[in-house]
Write a protein that holds these residues in place. Structure first.
Motif, PDB file in Angstrom:
ATOM      1  N   GLY A  56       0.929  -1.244   0.097  1.00 13.52           N
ATOM      2  CA  GLY A  56       0.128  -0.058   0.189  1.00 13.52           C
ATOM      3  C   GLY A  56       0.628   1.130  -0.013  1.00 13.52           C
ATOM      4  O   GLY A  56       2.121   1.194   0.013  1.00 13.52           O
ATOM      5  N   ASN A  72       0.759   5.206   1.916  1.00 11.84           N
ATOM      6  CA  ASN A  72       0.541   6.115   2.982  1.00 11.84           C
ATOM      7  C   ASN A  72       1.553   6.898   3.057  1.00 11.84           C
ATOM      8  O   ASN A  72       2.554   6.934   3.931  1.00 11.84           O
ATOM      9  CB  ASN A  72       0.143   5.359   4.266  1.00 11.84           C
ATOM     10  CG  ASN A  72      -0.270   6.140   5.335  1.00 11.84           C
ATOM     11  OD1 ASN A  72      -0.788   7.054   5.265  1.00 11.84           O
ATOM     12  ND2 ASN A  72      -0.317   5.590   6.526  1.00 11.84           N
ATOM     13  N   ASN A 111      -3.083   8.037  -0.069  1.00 12.43           N
ATOM     14  CA  ASN A 111      -3.359   6.695   0.885  1.00 12.43           C
ATOM     15  C   ASN A 111      -4.281   5.931  -0.382  1.00 12.43           C
ATOM     16  O   ASN A 111      -4.359   6.233  -1.572  1.00 12.43           O
ATOM     17  CB  ASN A 111      -4.263   7.232   1.823  1.00 12.43           C
ATOM     18  CG  ASN A 111      -5.353   7.888   1.636  1.00 12.43           C
ATOM     19  OD1 ASN A 111      -6.239   7.765   0.854  1.00 12.43           O
ATOM     20  ND2 ASN A 111      -5.366   9.108   2.465  1.00 12.43           N
ATOM     21  N   ARG A 112      -4.610   4.894   0.262  1.00 12.26           N
ATOM     22  CA  ARG A 112      -5.376   3.812  -0.443  1.00 12.26           C
ATOM     23  C   ARG A 112      -6.563   4.221  -1.130  1.00 12.26           C
ATOM     24  O   ARG A 112      -7.027   3.916  -2.273  1.00 12.26           O
ATOM     25  CB  ARG A 112      -5.564   2.452   0.050  1.00 12.26           C
ATOM     26  CG  ARG A 112      -6.440   2.698   1.291  1.00 12.26           C
ATOM     27  CD  ARG A 112      -6.480   1.259   1.935  1.00 12.26           C
ATOM     28  NE  ARG A 112      -7.908   0.661   1.448  1.00 12.26           N
ATOM     29  CZ  ARG A 112      -9.045   0.413   2.163  1.00 12.26           C
ATOM     30  NH1 ARG A 112      -9.007   0.780   3.493  1.00 12.26           N
ATOM     31  NH2 ARG A 112      -9.984  -0.171   1.691  1.00 12.26           N
ATOM     32  N   ASP A 113      -7.321   5.236  -0.587  1.00 16.32           N
ATOM     33  CA  ASP A 113      -8.486   5.884  -1.209  1.00 16.32           C
ATOM     34  C   ASP A 113      -8.036   7.093  -2.288  1.00 16.32           C
ATOM     35  O   ASP A 113      -8.993   7.101  -3.105  1.00 16.32           O
ATOM     36  CB  ASP A 113      -9.379   6.452  -0.082  1.00 16.32           C
ATOM     37  CG  ASP A 113      -9.671   5.466   1.180  1.00 16.32           C
ATOM     38  OD1 ASP A 113      -9.762   4.324   0.707  1.00 16.32           O
ATOM     39  OD2 ASP A 113      -9.855   5.990   2.085  1.00 16.32           O
ATOM     40  N   ASN A 114      -7.044   7.473  -2.350  1.00 16.52           N
ATOM     41  CA  ASN A 114      -6.772   8.718  -3.038  1.00 16.52           C
ATOM     42  C   ASN A 114      -5.470   8.427  -4.237  1.00 16.52           C
ATOM     43  O   ASN A 114      -5.057   9.328  -4.835  1.00 16.52           O
ATOM     44  CB  ASN A 114      -6.749  10.198  -2.602  1.00 16.52           C
ATOM     45  CG  ASN A 114      -5.602  10.033  -1.873  1.00 16.52           C
ATOM     46  OD1 ASN A 114      -4.793   9.222  -1.600  1.00 16.52           O
ATOM     47  ND2 ASN A 114      -5.270  11.370  -1.239  1.00 16.52           N
ATOM     48  N   LYS A 115      -5.093   7.280  -3.996  1.00 14.24           N
ATOM     49  CA  LYS A 115      -3.508   7.114  -4.515  1.00 14.24           C
ATOM     50  C   LYS A 115      -3.782   7.223  -6.252  1.00 14.24           C
ATOM     51  O   LYS A 115      -2.691   7.462  -6.770  1.00 14.24           O
ATOM     52  CB  LYS A 115      -3.122   5.497  -4.239  1.00 14.24           C
ATOM     53  CG  LYS A 115      -3.792   4.540  -5.037  1.00 14.24           C
ATOM     54  CD  LYS A 115      -3.301   3.221  -4.377  1.00 14.24           C
ATOM     55  CE  LYS A 115      -4.177   2.187  -4.753  1.00 14.24           C
ATOM     56  NZ  LYS A 115      -3.658   0.731  -4.472  1.00 14.24           N
ATOM     57  N   LYS A 116      -4.846   7.127  -6.694  1.00 16.38           N
ATOM     58  CA  LYS A 116      -4.726   7.066  -8.262  1.00 16.38           C
ATOM     59  C   LYS A 116      -5.432   8.526  -8.857  1.00 16.38           C
ATOM     60  O   LYS A 116      -5.725   8.878 -10.144  1.00 16.38           O
ATOM     61  CB  LYS A 116      -5.911   5.873  -8.768  1.00 16.38           C
ATOM     62  CG  LYS A 116      -5.383   4.563  -8.844  1.00 16.38           C
ATOM     63  CD  LYS A 116      -6.170   3.638  -9.317  1.00 16.38           C
ATOM     64  CE  LYS A 116      -5.483   2.090  -9.046  1.00 16.38           C
ATOM     65  NZ  LYS A 116      -6.482   1.088  -9.576  1.00 16.38           N
TER      66      LYS A 116
END
Length: 150
Positions: free
Chosen positions: A94, A96, A115-120
């Protein structure tokens, strides 16, 4: 810390330009070098050679324009494919991260959270004036690409 492949025996001179405009030779040279280097990166990824691929990734990343592409459709497709294959190969888990930017005189400061919710999701900031220097720091785990354009 950069590796790329270039054409030999090809030079661009003042005679190749007219009123400051190139005849297209210099763009095709850069385009061909990006494409050759991208194919080499694909070879490294097929071999699973992350260490040899990293300097190639660094060079390719520096050749990108402000919109994230390269100088032609062909070299953009090949380079983005190669960079994507490298990302898949080098993925270790992941992300962070906290990325902080600050001008040397501290009149500009910006912070980004990845983070994993906005990484793209593309995150941008507008620097109000051209600083004499820009400090960048990253804390946490993961890998990201940062690009500064004028």
């Amino acid at each position: 810390g950069f590796t790329h492949w270039s054409l030999t025996g090809t030079t661009v001179t003042d005679e190749d330009t007219f009123m400051g405009f190139s005849d297209g030779l210099s763009q095709s040279v850069v385009s061909a070098e990006v494409e050759m280097t991208a194919y080499a990166l694909l070879t490294y990824t097929c071999l699973g050679d992350v260490a040899s691929a990293l300097p190639v990734v660094k060079w390719l990343s520096q050749q990108r324009n402000a919109l994230g592409g390269f100088s032609s459709t062909q070299d953009t497709c090949v380079a983005l494919q190669a960079l994507s294959e490298y990302a898949i190969l080098s993925y270790v888990g992941g992300v962070n991260l906290t990325i902080s930017l600050a001008s040397t005189n501290l009149d500009f400061q910006e912070s980004f959270q990845l983070n994993r919710d906005n990484k793209k999701i593309l995150q941008t900031a507008v620097i109000p004036s051209v600083p004499t220097g820009l400090f960048v720091s990253a804390k946490g785990e993961g890998c990201c690409l940062m690009q500064v354009t004028d």
